[in-house]
Design a protein around this motif. Structure first.
Motif, short mmCIF file in Angstrom:
data_model
loop_
_atom_site.label_atom_id
_atom_site.label_comp_id
_atom_site.label_asym_id
_atom_site.label_seq_id
_atom_site.Cartn_x
_atom_site.Cartn_y
_atom_site.Cartn_z
N ILE A 105 1.13 1.84 -3.65
CA ILE A 105 -0.15 2.28 -4.22
C ILE A 105 -0.42 3.74 -3.85
O ILE A 105 -0.81 4.55 -4.69
CB ILE A 105 -1.30 1.37 -3.74
CG1 ILE A 105 -1.09 -0.04 -4.30
CG2 ILE A 105 -2.66 1.92 -4.15
CD1 ILE A 105 -2.01 -1.09 -3.74
N CYS A 127 -8.13 -4.49 -11.62
CA CYS A 127 -7.95 -3.26 -10.85
C CYS A 127 -6.71 -3.32 -9.97
O CYS A 127 -6.46 -2.43 -9.18
CB CYS A 127 -9.18 -2.93 -10.02
SG CYS A 127 -9.50 -4.17 -8.75
N GLY A 128 -5.92 -4.40 -10.10
CA GLY A 128 -4.66 -4.46 -9.37
C GLY A 128 -3.63 -3.60 -10.09
O GLY A 128 -3.87 -3.10 -11.20
N ARG A 137 2.88 -9.46 0.31
CA ARG A 137 3.16 -8.23 -0.44
C ARG A 137 3.82 -7.15 0.41
O ARG A 137 4.29 -6.14 -0.11
CB ARG A 137 1.88 -7.71 -1.11
CG ARG A 137 0.76 -7.44 -0.16
CD ARG A 137 -0.58 -7.35 -0.88
NE ARG A 137 -0.85 -6.01 -1.38
CZ ARG A 137 -2.04 -5.59 -1.77
NH1 ARG A 137 -3.07 -6.42 -1.74
NH2 ARG A 137 -2.24 -4.37 -2.18
N LEU A 192 -12.15 1.04 -9.08
CA LEU A 192 -11.93 0.53 -7.72
C LEU A 192 -11.95 1.71 -6.77
O LEU A 192 -11.05 2.56 -6.80
CB LEU A 192 -10.57 -0.20 -7.61
CG LEU A 192 -10.11 -0.54 -6.18
CD1 LEU A 192 -11.09 -1.48 -5.48
CD2 LEU A 192 -8.72 -1.19 -6.20
N ARG A 237 -15.78 -0.82 -3.82
CA ARG A 237 -15.47 -2.06 -3.10
C ARG A 237 -15.88 -1.91 -1.64
O ARG A 237 -15.54 -0.89 -1.01
CB ARG A 237 -13.98 -2.36 -3.19
CG ARG A 237 -13.62 -3.59 -2.38
CD ARG A 237 -12.21 -3.98 -2.59
NE ARG A 237 -11.29 -3.11 -1.88
CZ ARG A 237 -9.97 -3.17 -2.01
NH1 ARG A 237 -9.44 -4.03 -2.84
NH2 ARG A 237 -9.20 -2.38 -1.32
N ARG A 297 -11.55 2.23 -3.09
CA ARG A 297 -11.12 1.51 -1.89
C ARG A 297 -11.72 2.20 -0.68
O ARG A 297 -11.10 3.09 -0.09
CB ARG A 297 -9.59 1.53 -1.77
CG ARG A 297 -8.84 0.66 -2.76
CD ARG A 297 -7.35 0.67 -2.43
NE ARG A 297 -6.63 -0.38 -3.11
CZ ARG A 297 -5.96 -0.21 -4.26
NH1 ARG A 297 -5.91 0.98 -4.83
NH2 ARG A 297 -5.32 -1.22 -4.81
N GLY A 302 -8.01 -8.61 -8.81
CA GLY A 302 -7.08 -7.87 -7.95
C GLY A 302 -5.73 -8.56 -8.07
O GLY A 302 -5.42 -9.49 -7.32
N THR A 303 -4.94 -8.12 -9.01
CA THR A 303 -3.68 -8.84 -9.27
C THR A 303 -2.68 -8.72 -8.12
O THR A 303 -1.77 -9.53 -8.02
CB THR A 303 -3.02 -8.33 -10.57
OG1 THR A 303 -3.06 -6.91 -10.55
CG2 THR A 303 -3.74 -8.85 -11.79
N ASN A 304 -2.87 -7.69 -7.28
CA ASN A 304 -1.91 -7.56 -6.17
C ASN A 304 -2.04 -8.75 -5.23
O ASN A 304 -1.07 -9.43 -4.90
CB ASN A 304 -2.17 -6.28 -5.37
CG ASN A 304 -2.24 -5.06 -6.24
OD1 ASN A 304 -1.66 -5.05 -7.31
ND2 ASN A 304 -2.93 -4.03 -5.79
N ASP A 305 -3.28 -8.98 -4.80
CA ASP A 305 -3.47 -10.11 -3.89
C ASP A 305 -3.39 -11.44 -4.64
O ASP A 305 -2.88 -12.42 -4.10
CB ASP A 305 -4.81 -9.98 -3.16
CG ASP A 305 -4.67 -9.05 -1.96
OD1 ASP A 305 -3.67 -9.19 -1.23
OD2 ASP A 305 -5.52 -8.17 -1.77
N HIS A 357 0.81 -1.22 0.00
CA HIS A 357 0.00 0.00 0.00
C HIS A 357 0.85 1.27 0.00
O HIS A 357 0.39 2.31 -0.43
CB HIS A 357 -1.04 -0.05 1.11
CG HIS A 357 -2.15 -0.97 0.72
ND1 HIS A 357 -2.15 -2.29 1.06
CD2 HIS A 357 -3.21 -0.77 -0.10
CE1 HIS A 357 -3.20 -2.87 0.49
NE2 HIS A 357 -3.86 -1.97 -0.21
N LYS A 391 -4.37 -3.58 6.06
CA LYS A 391 -5.22 -2.39 6.20
C LYS A 391 -6.13 -2.57 7.41
O LYS A 391 -7.35 -2.68 7.27
CB LYS A 391 -6.06 -2.20 4.93
CG LYS A 391 -5.22 -1.77 3.73
CD LYS A 391 -6.02 -1.77 2.47
CE LYS A 391 -6.33 -3.17 2.03
NZ LYS A 391 -6.94 -3.27 0.71
N GLU A 432 -9.19 -12.42 -6.29
CA GLU A 432 -7.88 -12.18 -5.66
C GLU A 432 -7.30 -13.47 -5.08
O GLU A 432 -6.16 -13.49 -4.67
CB GLU A 432 -8.03 -11.18 -4.50
CG GLU A 432 -8.77 -9.93 -4.86
CD GLU A 432 -8.74 -8.91 -3.74
OE1 GLU A 432 -7.84 -8.07 -3.76
OE2 GLU A 432 -9.60 -8.96 -2.85
C1 PEP Z 1 -5.58 -6.15 -5.38
O1 PEP Z 1 -5.39 -6.95 -4.48
O2 PEP Z 1 -5.09 -6.25 -6.52
C2 PEP Z 1 -6.42 -4.96 -5.14
C3 PEP Z 1 -6.74 -4.15 -6.14
O3 PEP Z 1 -6.81 -4.72 -3.86
P1 PEP Z 1 -5.85 -4.07 -2.73
O4 PEP Z 1 -4.58 -3.67 -3.38
O5 PEP Z 1 -6.57 -2.92 -2.14
O6 PEP Z 1 -5.68 -5.21 -1.78
#
Ligand code: PEP
Ligand code: MG
Length: 571
Positions: free
Chosen positions: A200, A496-497, A459, A297, A335, A299, A446-449, A197, A343, A425
């Motif tokens: 981000i 949306c990642g 992460r 997205l 979301r 958040r 959610g490509t991050n998760d 984060h 978080k 995710e």
């Molecule tokens: C993700 O996981 O890709 C995502 C968009 O959600 P966040 O980064 O808020 O966990």
């Protein structure tokens, strides 16, 4: 750089493009517990200790108020309320009596403050969920007062009046609530991966950032550095000529991108709506300025990270409405609260100790424990959208299986939300996307998760940056499976990642069948320009090439070979 001085270059992961230079300001670590010391024992000693404690608490209150005023001036009125409430706690007469009683018993000021707070802390912690959540605020005031009395650096992000480069081990989202983007010219952190984060937030604020840079631990306060968030480097003591050249390059690229406008589409006209990721109304200006076609997205947890209590219905409604109103012709995908893991929300604490919070109660799992919070949020959203032309879509984070997707769709139906969706995710959800699709109207990957869970790489951990890479062919396979299931069931499938904001990977995602891309506003122009220079057929060939590779680096190289216009953009 003066003659004879060796250049020092630190490297990390560049996660937010552009260059920034300035003196280092460090975020101080935790304040030590004061020793169990006693004072001299005379009445005069006690008077002196009491006066010192009173001065420290009053100074903390005044600092918090001043910080709140600065936040309000920068457009964050909520932060002023929170900090004002903390200032009131610091001036609480009951607390002052507790400190005085400790000092009368012979305890020195710093320890007396610590002990008096401990009494309050225990009372709050056992007084139900609402008050228990205020413990973090109380600890913060205690640490600030103790830091003053011990003469050690204040915890948290320091306030400055001149531009600076913020250096920290890592930044909690709440730390950044009061940062003024006009003063923070770059972030550098020891920890944090490309999808953390911190990364981000840096992208959202349009601030260059380098994360996973362990050597920045040695940077002394005040050292001048040049941060290149595109290359992932931190140049220590740079020459002025280097600084001005880097800033010029950064500005030239920005003006090239300013020419890229209009709705997202490939060169041959295949529409790919380009949407913005936002954390609240404060991000709208940047999203609109970058030509976002809507929000992919929202958040919502970012609105409440620094809050000790659940937001009221009216406050939620106002925050949602402000974002919906900004896109009368577009859509806004909201979301529901993604509390937990990295978080944490003070008013939604995990039910117990979690050794692996990323695998614990977060996202929809947490909301199922607190159905009243979910239904209040959905109701506020429905109310916020009443009478507006904006298309409201609402999605749940961290959905794993059909049962959860069904639960969320039912909660939406009950609250009168028309377009429910889910984030993909969790690898289980991607693998069985075909089973989940009939339950909802759309997917948002959610490509991050998804990367974190597919590669089993937290992460938050900078040392694992190599694995937190959505170019990993296994992650591309999961996205492809999701997109294929969406096509089969005629559902939309956005991403949306942070992968969506990579101008090369964005082409690959479109080639995999993704139907919209949502990203931090500063990433939009380059992604728009990259798509506009390639056909859908080229994107598809790039996707096939990337999936045929065996490593993330090979996937990148293979995709680039199919996307011939990248060099025009300096990529
Ligand atoms: C993700 O996981 O890709 C995502 C968009 O959600 P966040 O980064 O808020 O966990
Ligand atoms: Mg996520």
């Amino acid at each position: 750089m003066p003659d004879g001085r060796a250049a020092r270059m630190l490297t990390g992961a560049g996660v937010s493009p552009g260059a920034g230079a300035g003196p280092v300001v460090r975020v101080a670590g935790s304040v030590p517990e004061p020793p169990a010391a006693t004072h001299g024992g005379t009445a005069e000693d006690a008077r002196g200790e009491k006066a010192a404690a009173t001065r420290a608490l009053e100074a903390v209150a005044a600092d918090l108020e001043a910080c709140g005023e600065r936040a309000a001036a920068a457009g964050n009125a909520d932060a002023r309320d929170v900090l004002g409430a903390q200032a009131l706690m610091a001036r609480d007469p009951g607390l002052a009596d507790g400190v005085a009683a400790q000092i009368d018993g012979g305890t020195a000021a710093a320890r007396a403050v610590y002990e008096a707070f401990a009494v309050y802390r225990a009372v709050l912690a056992s007084a139900g969920e609402y008050l228990a959540a205020r413990v973090a605020d109380l600890d913060d005031i205690r640490d600030r007062a103790v830091a003053r009395l011990l003469g050690v650096p204040m915890p948290g992000v320091p306030q400055r009046d001149e531009p600076f480069v913020l250096v920290a081990r890592d930044l909690a989202p709440a730390d950044t609530a009061v940062l003024d983007p006009a003063l923070v010219v770059a972030f550098v952190t020891e920890e944090g991966g490309p999808t953390s984060h911190t990364a981000i937030l840096a992208r959202t604020m349009g601030v260059p950032a380098v994360v996973a840079c362990p050597e920045c631990a040695d940077l002394a306060e005040g050292t001048r550095v040049l941060v290149d968030g595109t290359a992932g480097t931190v140049h220590v003591d740079p020459a002025e000529t280097e600084v001005s050249a880097a800033l010029r390059r950064s500005a030239a690229r920005a003006s090239l991108l300013a020419e890229s406008t209009g709705p997202g589409a490939t060169r041959d006209g295949h529409a790919v709506p380009l949407l913005a990721n936002v954390g609240g109304p404060q991000d709208l200006d940047a999203a609109l300025a970058a030509g976002a076609e809507g929000v992919g997205l929202y958040r919502t947890e970012f609105l409440f990270l620094d809050r000790a209590h659940a937001p009221s219905d009216a406050e939620q409604e106002a925050a949602y409405r402000a974002v919906l109103e900004a896109f009368p012709q577009g859509k806004v995908v909201v979301r529901t609260l993604d509390a937990g893991a990295d978080k944490p929300l003070a008013f939604l604490p995990p039910p117990g100790e979690e050794p692996n919070p990323a695998l614990g109660e977060r996202g929809l799992r947490m909301l199922r424990r607190h159905p009243e919070v979910l239904s209040a949020q959905l109701t506020a959203l429905r109310r916020a959208s009443a009478g507006l032309t904006t298309r409201l879509e609402v999605m749940a984070p961290m959905v794993t299986d059909v049962e959860e997707a069904r639960y969320f769709a039912a909660a939406c139906a009950e609250a009168g939300i028309d377009h429910p969706g889910i984030m993909i995710e969790v690898p289980a959800a991607a693998l069985r996307a075909g089973d989940l699709a009939p339950e909802v109207e759309f997917f948002s990957v959610g490509t991050n998760d998804l990367t974190q869970y597919a590669c089993a790489a937290d992460r938050q951990i900078g040392g694992l940056a190599r694995l937190q890479d959505a170019w990993q062919p296994a992650v591309l396979d999961l996205v492809a499976l999701t997109a294929e299931a969406a096509v089969d069931t005629e559902r939309g499938c956005g991403v949306c990642g942070e992968a969506a904001g990579d101008p090369v990977l964005a082409c690959v995602l479109v080639g995999l069948g993704v139907t919209s891309l949502s990203m931090s506003a500063p990433s939009l122009p380059l992604v728009r320009a990259s798509l506009a220079r390639h056909t859908l057929a080229q994107c598809r060939r790039a996707a096939v090439a990337a999936r045929s590779a065996r490593t993330a680096d090979e996937a990148r190289t293979a995709a680039r070979a199919e996307l011939p216009a990248l060099p025009e953009l300096g990529l």
